[in-house]
Design a protein around this motif. Sequence first.
Motif, PDB file in Angstrom:
ATOM      1  N   GLN A 161       4.583  37.902   0.547  1.00  0.00           N
ATOM      2  CA  GLN A 161       5.801  37.371   1.136  1.00  0.00           C
ATOM      3  C   GLN A 161       5.478  36.730   2.484  1.00  0.00           C
ATOM      4  OE1 GLN A 161       8.668  40.525   1.270  1.00  0.00           O
ATOM      5  NE2 GLN A 161       8.828  40.664  -0.955  1.00  0.00           N
ATOM      6  N   HIS A 220       7.348  34.225   5.808  1.00  0.00           N
ATOM      7  CA  HIS A 220       8.521  33.598   6.422  1.00  0.00           C
ATOM      8  C   HIS A 220       8.039  32.380   7.209  1.00  0.00           C
ATOM      9  CE1 HIS A 220      11.971  33.060   9.110  1.00  0.00           C
ATOM     10  NE2 HIS A 220      12.673  33.742   8.213  1.00  0.00           N
ATOM     11  N   ARG A 223       9.190  32.315  -6.638  1.00  0.00           N
ATOM     12  CA  ARG A 223       9.070  32.706  -5.235  1.00  0.00           C
ATOM     13  C   ARG A 223       8.202  31.703  -4.472  1.00  0.00           C
ATOM     14  NH1 ARG A 223       9.454  37.744  -2.736  1.00  0.00           N
ATOM     15  NH2 ARG A 223       9.552  38.776  -4.768  1.00  0.00           N
ATOM     16  N   ASP A 224       7.094  31.248  -5.100  1.00  0.00           N
ATOM     17  CA  ASP A 224       6.213  30.269  -4.457  1.00  0.00           C
ATOM     18  C   ASP A 224       6.977  28.982  -4.133  1.00  0.00           C
ATOM     19  OD1 ASP A 224       4.016  31.968  -4.678  1.00  0.00           O
ATOM     20  OD2 ASP A 224       3.367  31.085  -6.589  1.00  0.00           O
ATOM     21  N   MET A 241       9.611  29.575  -1.359  1.00  0.00           N
ATOM     22  CA  MET A 241       8.923  29.718  -0.082  1.00  0.00           C
ATOM     23  C   MET A 241       8.466  28.358   0.437  1.00  0.00           C
ATOM     24  SD  MET A 241       5.377  31.822   0.690  1.00  0.00           S
ATOM     25  CE  MET A 241       4.352  30.704  -0.274  1.00  0.00           C
ATOM     26  N   THR A 242       7.929  27.530  -0.464  1.00  0.00           N
ATOM     27  CA  THR A 242       7.446  26.209  -0.065  1.00  0.00           C
ATOM     28  C   THR A 242       8.578  25.333   0.439  1.00  0.00           C
ATOM     29  OG1 THR A 242       5.672  26.383  -1.713  1.00  0.00           O
ATOM     30  CG2 THR A 242       6.140  24.188  -0.845  1.00  0.00           C
TER      31      THR A 242
END
Length: 230
Positions: A147, A149, A181-182, A185-186
Motif C-alpha cells: 500500500q 499514499h 489496487r495498482d 494507486m497510479t
Amino acid sequence: MSLKNTAEIDRPREKLIANGPQSLTLAELIAAIIGRGTAKNDALKIGRTIADILMKHTYATSIQDVAAVDGMGPAKACQILAALELARRFPPPDRKNAKIRCAEDILPFVSQYRYDQQENVIAATLSGAHEILNIRVVTRGLVNQSQIHPREVFADAVTDRAAAVILVHNHPSGNLTPSARDILMTRAIQESGNILGIKLLDHLIIGPCDGFLSVLGSFGDDTHANQDLM
C-alpha cells in the motif's frame, strides 16, 4: 592458504587500503567486512562460502542463510546483509546522473528488486532534463501487495526539487498484470503529481521474469513506457 600465512599486503583490509576496494575479489570483500574468522575457518574461507551463497541467492539472501556458515553467527550475518542492502540503494557510479529518455531506461537501476519475495514500491525522481536525482524504496509490503499514499511518493520528490517521477514495483508472483489496487494507486499519484507540478511519467511493474508492464500504458494514458519521454 590460510589468512595467517598470507603476506600482509595480500590480506583483504591491507589490500583494500593499498589498492582500493575494486582490487578485492568477492570473497576478500566479505573477509574485509567480517574481519576475522575462527581457528577452524579463517575469514577468507568463510568469505568463499558466503560468496557462493550470495551468487546463488543475491538480494534474496537471508540472515539465516549467512548465519548458518561456520564461523559467522547473527552479528556477522547482519554485517553482510547490511552491506548488501547499502550497495543496492546506490546506483552504479557510471550511471550517476543518467538521463532517462524512456521509462524503460530506469530498469537497470531497479533490476535487483525483480526477485524480492515481498512487494517494493520504488520511486525515481528526475530533474527537468530527466536526469536521475535519486532512487528510493518508498514502501516495502507483503507478498502480494504494497500500500502506498501519494504523500509518500512526493515528500522526497519535493525535497529533491524533482520535475518528474517514475514509479516501479515488483510482483513476486511473476504475473505483471496490474491489480485494481495498482491502477487506483497510479491514478491517485498521477492526479496528485499534476497538482504539485511533478509529473508521473510512468509506473512500471517488474517481476522474476523478462520484461515489464506499464500501468499507465495499460489504461491508455498518453505516457507509455515505450514512448520517448524527451
